[in-house]
Design a protein around this motif. Structure first.
Motif, PDB file in Angstrom:
ATOM      1  N   UNK A  63       1.549  -1.388  -9.886  1.00 24.97           N
ATOM      2  CA  UNK A  63       0.440  -2.017  -9.589  1.00 24.97           C
ATOM      3  C   UNK A  63       0.687  -2.015  -8.007  1.00 24.97           C
ATOM      4  N   UNK A  64      -0.347  -2.275  -6.980  1.00 23.05           N
ATOM      5  CA  UNK A  64      -0.395  -2.224  -5.677  1.00 23.05           C
ATOM      6  C   UNK A  64      -1.462  -2.928  -4.992  1.00 23.05           C
ATOM      7  N   UNK A  65      -1.044  -3.316  -3.898  1.00 21.68           N
ATOM      8  CA  UNK A  65      -2.508  -4.203  -3.093  1.00 21.68           C
ATOM      9  C   UNK A  65      -1.818  -5.594  -3.248  1.00 21.68           C
ATOM     10  N   UNK A  66      -2.435  -6.274  -2.300  1.00 23.04           N
ATOM     11  CA  UNK A  66      -2.222  -7.878  -2.102  1.00 23.04           C
ATOM     12  C   UNK A  66      -2.464  -8.737  -3.474  1.00 23.04           C
ATOM     13  N   UNK A  67      -3.319  -8.338  -4.256  1.00 17.90           N
ATOM     14  CA  UNK A  67      -3.495  -9.000  -5.471  1.00 17.90           C
ATOM     15  C   UNK A  67      -2.420  -8.802  -6.561  1.00 17.90           C
ATOM     16  N   UNK A  68      -1.894  -7.861  -6.324  1.00 17.13           N
ATOM     17  CA  UNK A  68      -0.545  -7.517  -7.393  1.00 17.13           C
ATOM     18  C   UNK A  68       0.428  -8.576  -7.246  1.00 17.13           C
ATOM     19  N   UNK A  69       0.516  -9.566  -6.145  1.00 18.96           N
ATOM     20  CA  UNK A  69       1.375 -10.635  -6.123  1.00 18.96           C
ATOM     21  C   UNK A  69       0.710 -11.844  -7.056  1.00 18.96           C
ATOM     22  N   UNK A  70      -0.266 -11.615  -7.641  1.00 14.63           N
ATOM     23  CA  UNK A  70      -0.715 -12.680  -8.557  1.00 14.63           C
ATOM     24  C   UNK A  70       0.234 -12.662  -9.838  1.00 14.63           C
ATOM     25  N   UNK A  71       0.489 -14.052 -10.129  1.00 15.06           N
ATOM     26  CA  UNK A  71       1.664 -14.188 -11.282  1.00 15.06           C
ATOM     27  C   UNK A  71       1.093 -13.866 -12.604  1.00 15.06           C
ATOM     28  N   UNK A  72      -0.148 -14.106 -12.847  1.00 10.79           N
ATOM     29  CA  UNK A  72      -0.424 -13.649 -14.097  1.00 10.79           C
ATOM     30  C   UNK A  72      -0.644 -12.284 -14.462  1.00 10.79           C
ATOM     31  N   UNK A  73      -1.054 -11.517 -13.323  1.00 11.09           N
ATOM     32  CA  UNK A  73      -1.080  -9.903 -13.598  1.00 11.09           C
ATOM     33  C   UNK A  73       0.266  -9.322 -14.038  1.00 11.09           C
ATOM     34  N   UNK A  74       1.212  -9.826 -13.028  1.00  2.17           N
ATOM     35  CA  UNK A  74       2.438  -9.447 -13.039  1.00  2.17           C
ATOM     36  C   UNK A  74       3.064  -9.795 -14.759  1.00  2.17           C
ATOM     37  N   UNK A  75       2.913 -11.062 -15.020  1.00  2.00           N
ATOM     38  CA  UNK A  75       3.117 -11.456 -16.243  1.00  2.00           C
ATOM     39  C   UNK A  75       2.576 -10.720 -17.456  1.00  2.00           C
ATOM     40  N   UNK A 132      -4.658  -0.375  -8.131  1.00  2.00           N
ATOM     41  CA  UNK A 132      -4.623  -0.905  -6.796  1.00  2.00           C
ATOM     42  C   UNK A 132      -5.768  -1.987  -6.553  1.00  2.00           C
ATOM     43  N   UNK A 133      -5.229  -3.114  -6.126  1.00  2.00           N
ATOM     44  CA  UNK A 133      -5.991  -4.542  -6.206  1.00  2.00           C
ATOM     45  C   UNK A 133      -5.800  -5.164  -5.009  1.00  2.00           C
ATOM     46  N   UNK A 134      -6.877  -5.422  -4.129  1.00  2.00           N
ATOM     47  CA  UNK A 134      -6.675  -6.167  -3.056  1.00  2.00           C
ATOM     48  C   UNK A 134      -8.062  -6.834  -2.658  1.00  2.00           C
ATOM     49  N   UNK A 135      -8.036  -7.502  -1.562  1.00  2.00           N
ATOM     50  CA  UNK A 135      -9.362  -8.026  -0.987  1.00  2.00           C
ATOM     51  C   UNK A 135     -10.336  -7.038  -0.768  1.00  2.00           C
TER      52      UNK A 135
END
Length: 341
Positions: free
Chosen positions: A273-285, A139-142
């Motif tokens: 993954x969850x939270x706003x930072x899970x939109x980050x393309x590198x984490x998804x990749x 869970x990754x967010x601001x």
């Protein structure tokens, strides 16, 4: 045919006013009003946020009901964010939800914002498979960075969390050091795609067990930039893509290292993954690569369910509704809440 269960979800924990209607776990509408007012201040101003929520909440809820093609009399329950978040912002959503539930004489359901980020994975969508229990959720967010073991919908255990700053804050503060506007995290992601992630090496903090720390990394980035600018005042402009790529690479490496440890410790290979930072393309990749290399099963939500939104509040409300977990009208907003509360 199942009896339709319509849930209105209301989210007002920070600077987005959002309302969603779900029918039996499927999204009929998910309306979000963003607050542009904060960009010139370089961060969210709590007083301005709560005022904007007061202006937005009625039209946003109205729009959500209209888009879902139902009337407010069709609603079965109202779910709202109880916390964690900014107190003034939470109070707007809480007060509105209570009033509407009382007026319609339907159940009120309080929702933990952190649980909702995780349970967004259970929104019914034909193109998405839900994670099986137990699974690990990063869970990754601001405001948060946690590895959570999820055994049931409402049975969660924090295996590791940040001891200082959250990962979203690390992205935004790094962007601020580089002179990028707020919110800077998505901009670092954008420029990183054009840069070399190995151009500059930043020291990864040594933190015990499955916990995280990002304050030292931020300081390291600040000192590095200051030093380079003394040598070359145009250092940032000339190397922006490489700097962003190197910062992003370091942050994602920290997250992936801890995830690998958590999997080794628990033996669980279903990773969400969850939270706003899970939109980050590198984490998804990187998670998709881990699926191929390490045999993990990874669950990556749709972009619209990663940042703060009311659909995740409504799905949590729906799951609580099925278990008759209603709230008393005396329920109060709480600025601080753990995912396990």
């Amino acid at each position: 045919m199942d009896t339709p269960i319509y849930i209105l979800g209301i989210e007002s924990s920070c600077d987005d006013t959002s309302a969603a209607i779900l029918c039996n776990g499927k999204v009929l509408s998910n309306v979000i009003a963003n607050q542009e007012v904060h960009s010139k201040y370089g961060g969210v101003v709590p007083e301005l946020a709560s005022r904007a929520h007061q202006q937005n909440i009625v039209p946003v809820v109205q729009q959500a009901i209209e888009q879902a093609n139902i009337t407010k009399e069709d609603l079965c329950a109202i779910a709202f964010t109880k916390g964690p978040g900014l107190m003034g912002s939470l109070l707007v959503g809480t007060s509105f939800a209570k009033s509407l539930a009382l007026g319609l004489q339907i159940p009120l359901i309080d929702v933990n914002h952190m649980q909702a980020h995780i349970l967004a994975h259970f929104i019914k969508d034909t193109n998405y498979k839900t994670p099986p229990f137990p699974f690990l959720c990063l869970t990754i967010s601001g405001g948060h960075t946690q590895i959570v073991k999820v055994s049931k919908y409402f049975e969660m255990e924090i295996l590791g969390e940040t001891i200082d700053d959250a990962v979203g804050e690390a992205f935004d503060k790094s962007a601020k050091i580089l002179g990028l506007p707020y919110p800077g995290g998505p901009l670092i992601d954008k420029y990183a795609k054009l840069g070399n992630p190995k151009a500059y090496a930043f020291t990864k903090p040594k933190v015990s067990d499955l916990n995280f720390s990002f304050s030292g990394l931020k300081t390291g980035i600040l000192y590095f930039i200051q030093k380079q600018q003394r040598i070359n005042p145009n250092f940032i402009e000339e190397n922006l893509n490489d700097i962003c790529a190197s910062i992003q690479y370091t942050i994602v490496e920290i997250l992936m290292d801890k995830l690998k440890k958590a999997i080794k410790k628990t033996g669980i290979k279903d990773i969400a993954i969850a939270g706003g930072v899970s939109a980050n393309s590198e984490i998804r990749n990187r998670l998709q690569l881990a699926q191929k290399h390490f045999g993990w099963s990874t669950y990556i939500p749709k972009f619209e369910y990663t940042t703060d939104n009311a659909a995740m509040i409504a799905i949590t409300g729906y799951l609580k509704y099925l278990e008759n977990r209603y709230s008393d009208i005396s329920v109060t907003a709480q600025a601080r809440l753990k995912v396990t509360d």
